[in-house]
Motif scaffolding. Structure first.
Motif, PDB file in Angstrom:
ATOM      1  N   VAL A 146     -16.088  -9.361 -23.651  1.00  0.00           N
ATOM      2  CA  VAL A 146     -16.922 -10.371 -24.906  1.00  0.00           C
ATOM      3  C   VAL A 146     -17.775 -11.193 -25.067  1.00  0.00           C
ATOM      4  CG1 VAL A 146     -15.862 -11.029 -27.047  1.00  0.00           C
ATOM      5  CG2 VAL A 146     -14.683  -9.597 -25.772  1.00  0.00           C
ATOM      6  N   ASN A 147     -18.857 -11.400 -24.634  1.00  0.00           N
ATOM      7  CA  ASN A 147     -19.730 -11.915 -24.644  1.00  0.00           C
ATOM      8  C   ASN A 147     -20.030 -12.747 -22.967  1.00  0.00           C
ATOM      9  OD1 ASN A 147     -20.623 -11.719 -27.106  1.00  0.00           O
ATOM     10  ND2 ASN A 147     -19.377 -13.204 -27.690  1.00  0.00           N
ATOM     11  N   GLY A 148     -19.870 -11.133 -22.617  1.00  0.00           N
ATOM     12  CA  GLY A 148     -20.192 -12.052 -21.335  1.00  0.00           C
ATOM     13  C   GLY A 148     -18.867 -12.571 -20.433  1.00  0.00           C
ATOM     14  N   GLU A 149     -17.976 -12.430 -21.181  1.00  0.00           N
ATOM     15  CA  GLU A 149     -16.685 -12.895 -20.934  1.00  0.00           C
ATOM     16  C   GLU A 149     -15.551 -12.186 -20.564  1.00  0.00           C
ATOM     17  OE1 GLU A 149     -15.265 -16.509 -22.552  1.00  0.00           O
ATOM     18  OE2 GLU A 149     -15.789 -18.082 -21.280  1.00  0.00           O
ATOM     19  N   LYS A 150     -14.681 -11.981 -19.617  1.00  0.00           N
ATOM     20  CA  LYS A 150     -13.899 -10.933 -19.187  1.00  0.00           C
ATOM     21  C   LYS A 150     -12.316 -11.190 -20.022  1.00  0.00           C
ATOM     22  CE  LYS A 150     -12.838  -9.233 -14.606  1.00  0.00           C
ATOM     23  NZ  LYS A 150     -13.464  -8.237 -14.294  1.00  0.00           N
ATOM     24  N   VAL A 151     -11.669 -10.268 -21.586  1.00  0.00           N
ATOM     25  CA  VAL A 151     -10.339 -11.043 -22.023  1.00  0.00           C
ATOM     26  C   VAL A 151      -9.462  -9.534 -21.574  1.00  0.00           C
ATOM     27  CG1 VAL A 151      -8.701 -10.783 -23.397  1.00  0.00           C
ATOM     28  CG2 VAL A 151     -11.618 -11.910 -24.098  1.00  0.00           C
TER      29      VAL A 151
END
Ligand SMILES: Nc1ncnc2c1ncn2[C@@H]1O[C@H](COP(=O)(O)OP(=O)(O)OP(=O)(O)O)[C@@H](O)[C@H]1O
Length: 356
Positions: A229-234
């Protein structure tokens, strides 16, 4: 109103050929619309462990759903098990456990047969169907393990290592040390683990003269869901436990002469459930291997379904009532807010933490 995290359902199997030939008739009436199961007193009055049954014609129990002899495994899956599996693929823990006397239909419902796949194969299907519908920003990793608890001893049904220990790190969920975990990329991979575990269990039973009805089995699926999500991993980690418990008949009427130890897990489960139902301050989860491994299923850490399986014939009257009473106790466990499985935010190049 918040939905109950623990649901209780009951299923009555049809009369089998032997029962039909001996002229047995069903004493169970399932009202699906009212989610009510009623047990008719056998024709002749019987002396039960509670004394002579007086005058009462039927006893009824109300659950979240009840299924009669015509219900199919697919119907149970669609209505009662799929919501649990869906919870798990969405990132929460889930547990489905089957309880009832030997021959009441636990394995039929959990594993099924060639024409009626049970809860486990249907769950495998559902998980991979769900995955195939996800956008490319979502990925999954799936690992499966399969264990047996017999006589308080945990055996890995895949590696066949026995006497495994339950461990807990501070602030972490409990885990089974040295349990083998097998990466599964397709529903067939999961099915192979199930079949291999079943075969190994059969070999063990033959070698040790052990009876399958006396052991508990637990199929464990660990899911790791990663979403960018937006370059961040969740990252979300969740577990699905599917448990086929040993036959619940009490030792004094069991066909098998065994030490009380074998039933220790079930006896501990009764105590844990009744203490939870009466909101006792201390819940003795640590009293048996089974209750330690089921703690998260009962303490609000999971969406859980108990399936109470019953036979329809009057000879089993006491066991039918005892199964339904146990289910009734589970139904009385007060709802606890579902403990949300934490989502971990990671940098794009970071791996999800190891799931215990
Ligand atoms: N709903 C059902 N419809 C048709 N057949 C059933 C149903 N439930 C159980 N059976 C049949 O009844 C028999 C006993 O069922 P099953 O082996 O599932 O019992 P169980 O509760 O798992 O017993 P155990 O404790 O010995 O493992 C099997 O032959 C199974 O196919």
């Amino acid at each position: 109103m918040q939905e109950d995290n623990i649901k209780v359902i009951s299923r009555c199997r049809p009369l089998n050929q032997r029962e039909i030939q001996t002229g047995a008739h069903s004493i169970i009436y399932c009202n699906k619309n009212l989610a009510q199961v009623s047990v008719k007193l056998p024709d002749r009055k019987e002396q039960t462990s509670e004394g002579q049954i007086e005058g009462e014609q039927t006893r009824s129990f109300q659950f979240d759903a009840v299924y009669g002899e015509d219900a199919t495994n697919q119907e149970l899956f669609n209505e009662s098990f799929r919501p649990i599996v869906q919870t798990v693929v969405e990132g929460q823990n889930g547990c489905i456990f089957a309880y009832g006397q030997t021959g009441a239909g636990k394995t039929f419902t959990m594993s099924g047969n060639g024409t009626q796949p049970g809860c486990m194969p249907s769950s495998f299907n559902y998980i991979f169907e769900y995955i195939s519908q996800q956008p490319s920003t979502v990925s999954f990793s799936i690992k499966a393990s399969y264990i047996e608890i017999y006589n308080e001893c945990i055996t890995d049904l895949i590696s066949q290592q026995t006497d495994l220990r339950i461990r807990q790190k501070p602030e972490q969920a409990i885990y089974i040390e040295n349990l083998s975990e097998h990466s599964c990329g397709t529903k067939e991979d999961l099915q192979k683990i199930l079949e291999k575990g079943y075969q190994n269990q059969c070999i063990k039973i033959t070698q040790m003269g052990q009876c399958s009805a006396r052991s508990h089995t637990m199929f464990i699926i660990k899911l790791e869901k990663t979403e960018v999500v937006n370059g961040e991993k969740v990252c979300k980690l969740s577990t699905l436990k599917m448990i086929d418990l040993a036959g619940s008949e009490r030792p004094e009427i069991s066909r098998f002469k065994e030490p009380m130890m074998i039933n220790k897990s079930l006896a501990s489960l009764y105590v844990v459930v009744s203490k939870l139902a009466s909101q006792a301050p201390h819940i003795p989860y640590r009293d048996s291997q089974l209750t330690r491994l089921m703690q998260d299923a009962l303490d609000g850490n999971s969406k859980t379904v108990l399936m109470a399986l019953i036979s329809p014939v009057s000879q089993n009257y006491e066991e039918i009532l005892s199964t339904l009473r146990f289910a009734d106790q589970v139904k009385k466990i007060p709802n606890q807010p579902l403990v949300k499985v934490e989502s971990k935010q990671l940098a794009a190049n970071q791996e999800c933490p190891e799931q215990k």
